[in-house]
Design a protein around this motif. Structure first.
Motif, short mmCIF file in Angstrom:
data_model
loop_
_atom_site.label_atom_id
_atom_site.label_comp_id
_atom_site.label_asym_id
_atom_site.label_seq_id
_atom_site.Cartn_x
_atom_site.Cartn_y
_atom_site.Cartn_z
N ASN A 143 7.67 18.65 12.49
CA ASN A 143 7.26 17.29 12.16
C ASN A 143 7.89 16.91 10.83
O ASN A 143 8.52 17.71 10.17
N HIS A 144 7.69 15.64 10.43
CA HIS A 144 8.23 15.13 9.17
C HIS A 144 7.09 14.52 8.35
O HIS A 144 6.28 13.76 8.88
N GLU A 145 7.06 14.88 7.08
CA GLU A 145 6.08 14.29 6.17
C GLU A 145 6.43 12.82 5.92
O GLU A 145 7.60 12.46 5.83
N ILE A 146 5.38 12.00 5.80
CA ILE A 146 5.55 10.59 5.45
C ILE A 146 4.77 10.36 4.17
O ILE A 146 3.58 10.66 4.09
N ASP A 147 5.44 9.87 3.14
CA ASP A 147 4.83 9.63 1.85
C ASP A 147 5.58 8.45 1.22
O ASP A 147 6.46 8.63 0.40
N ASN A 148 5.22 7.23 1.65
CA ASN A 148 6.00 6.05 1.28
C ASN A 148 5.11 4.88 0.84
O ASN A 148 4.05 4.65 1.41
N ASP A 149 5.61 4.14 -0.15
CA ASP A 149 5.02 2.85 -0.50
C ASP A 149 5.55 1.83 0.50
O ASP A 149 6.63 2.00 1.07
N TYR A 150 4.79 0.76 0.72
CA TYR A 150 5.28 -0.31 1.59
C TYR A 150 4.80 -1.66 1.08
O TYR A 150 3.81 -1.76 0.37
N GLY B 14 0.82 -1.19 0.00
CA GLY B 14 0.00 0.00 0.00
C GLY B 14 0.86 1.25 0.00
O GLY B 14 2.05 1.21 -0.31
N HIS B 15 0.24 2.33 0.39
CA HIS B 15 0.93 3.63 0.43
C HIS B 15 0.51 4.37 1.69
O HIS B 15 -0.68 4.43 2.00
N ILE B 16 1.47 4.89 2.40
CA ILE B 16 1.20 5.66 3.62
C ILE B 16 1.49 7.12 3.33
O ILE B 16 2.57 7.47 2.84
N LYS B 17 0.52 7.98 3.63
CA LYS B 17 0.70 9.43 3.50
C LYS B 17 0.24 10.03 4.83
O LYS B 17 -0.93 9.95 5.17
#
Length: 129
Positions: A84-91, A62-65
């Motif tokens: 904070n830090h942006e999270i935009d990753n496939d997993y 999936g993908h986490i944003k």
């Protein structure tokens, strides 16, 4: 004699399971035993959904944003202020089941027709609300 055989056949047909039944686990897999009505089904009598077994593995992707929660810095300098830090990753992740049916669990039991022997499918664990 024919009438007696016909009567016995009608009685047998009336007792034959016609649809989905509820069974109770008496012994868990791999040597499963399920109590259905007045009979005990064993592993020779059943097919069981694979995901109900220990060690069943699935792959998910999936993908986490999202973003991390704000955290404050410690030195008072601008580069360390709350941020904070942006999270935009496939997993991709593997999920391995580590549990199975337990004694007393209720399961859906479905008769399989058209076989030489009477077989059943254990499809799912069920609960009554």
């Amino acid at each position: 004699m024919a009438k007696m055989v016909h009567t016995m056949h009608e009685i047998a047909q009336a007792e034959r399971p016609q649809g989905t039944m509820i069974g109770i686990i008496v012994a868990p897999p791999p040597d499963i035993k399920v109590q259905v009505n007045n009979i005990t089904l064993t592993k020779e009598d059943v097919y069981i959904s694979e995901y109900l077994l220990i060690g069943y593995e699935r792959t998910a992707k999936g993908h986490i944003k999202s973003a991390t929660q704000n955290r404050s810095g410690g030195s008072g300098q601008a580069q360390y202020e709350s941020h904070n830090h942006e999270i935009d990753n496939d997993y991709t992740d593997n999920i391995v089941y580590t549990d199975t049916l337990k004694v007393g669990d209720r399961v859906s039991v479905i008769p399989v027709y058209g076989q030489d022997a009477q077989l059943y499918i254990i499809e799912d664990k069920v609960v009554k609300l």
